[in-house]
Write a protein that holds these residues in place. Sequence first.
Motif, short mmCIF file in Angstrom:
data_model
loop_
_atom_site.label_atom_id
_atom_site.label_comp_id
_atom_site.label_asym_id
_atom_site.label_seq_id
_atom_site.Cartn_x
_atom_site.Cartn_y
_atom_site.Cartn_z
N LEU A 107 20.68 26.22 12.11
CA LEU A 107 20.70 25.15 11.12
C LEU A 107 19.90 25.52 9.87
O LEU A 107 20.26 25.12 8.76
N LYS A 108 18.85 26.28 10.06
CA LYS A 108 18.07 26.74 8.91
C LYS A 108 18.90 27.66 8.02
O LYS A 108 18.78 27.64 6.79
N GLU A 109 19.76 28.46 8.65
CA GLU A 109 20.58 29.43 7.91
C GLU A 109 21.81 28.79 7.25
O GLU A 109 22.12 29.07 6.10
N VAL A 110 22.51 27.93 8.00
CA VAL A 110 23.80 27.44 7.51
C VAL A 110 23.81 25.95 7.14
O VAL A 110 24.75 25.47 6.52
N GLY A 111 22.80 25.21 7.57
CA GLY A 111 22.69 23.81 7.17
C GLY A 111 23.47 22.83 8.03
O GLY A 111 22.98 21.76 8.37
N LYS A 112 24.68 23.20 8.42
CA LYS A 112 25.51 22.30 9.22
C LYS A 112 26.49 23.13 10.03
O LYS A 112 26.76 24.31 9.73
N VAL A 113 27.06 22.51 11.06
CA VAL A 113 28.13 23.12 11.85
C VAL A 113 29.24 22.08 11.97
O VAL A 113 28.98 20.93 12.33
N THR A 114 30.47 22.47 11.66
CA THR A 114 31.58 21.53 11.74
C THR A 114 32.50 21.81 12.92
O THR A 114 33.24 20.93 13.36
N ASP A 115 32.47 23.04 13.41
CA ASP A 115 33.36 23.43 14.51
C ASP A 115 32.63 24.43 15.42
O ASP A 115 31.81 25.23 14.94
#
Length: 243
Positions: free
Chosen positions: A78-86
């Motif tokens: 989450l620190k790297e990408v901010g969010k996950v959608t899939d």
Amino acid sequence: MSNSDRVVLALGGAGKVGSGIVKGLLDKGFKVAVISRDSSRLEKLRSFVSPNTKDNLTTIVGNVGSEEEAEQAKQALLKEVGKVTDIVSSLGFSWWQGGPPHTQSLKDLHWVIETLLFSTFVSWKAFYPLVRDDSNCTYTFITGGAGEKLLMPGTGFLTVGAASTLAFCHVLREEYPEVPCKLNQVKINTGVATPDHMAPGFLNHLDLGEAVAALIERRNTAHNVFTINCPADLKSVLLERNL
């Protein structure tokens, strides 16, 4: 939401099956994140994907096989990408041919169950909350058909481990029938190989990756099991959109 706005966590993405899925997703414009304990496998993955998509690939060294380390990996993600959608998990698809049961130890059985079932469960428990409550999100399991039959002599423990993973996916569909997230399973009843190790009836991992990426892109189905018995089934996925 366009593909470029979606971030896919590919669990098992550095493996043979997973790498084909990662490439397929990146080629469709998704951002993809992969977690692996082995940094060399992550480097190999980065060199494998299309050069013009590398900027959309995030790799993180971490372990999703234990609850504590999976939580640490989630925070790093989450620190790297901010969010996950899939999320797509190919952790439940593996190979084992150690011999008939009477030649094996409890340690051997534990390794198979840990590899196929425990990692699938622990990672699901850690990461599923990221997508659970959003109808625009998906969680896709990639499993094998080995849990339904003995593939060949010496693969008995693979059948036990694969069956437990199939059962776990079934339980999730029954326990969570109304969650907004689109929960699906792709069950592969044949071998998967890279182009240089193909055998009759096997799936090319690149073709499989393209088909899975198409399923995730469409996100128009939920709580389904899609069975792939041969390469022709993948063709119907890609050309007829009828997985």
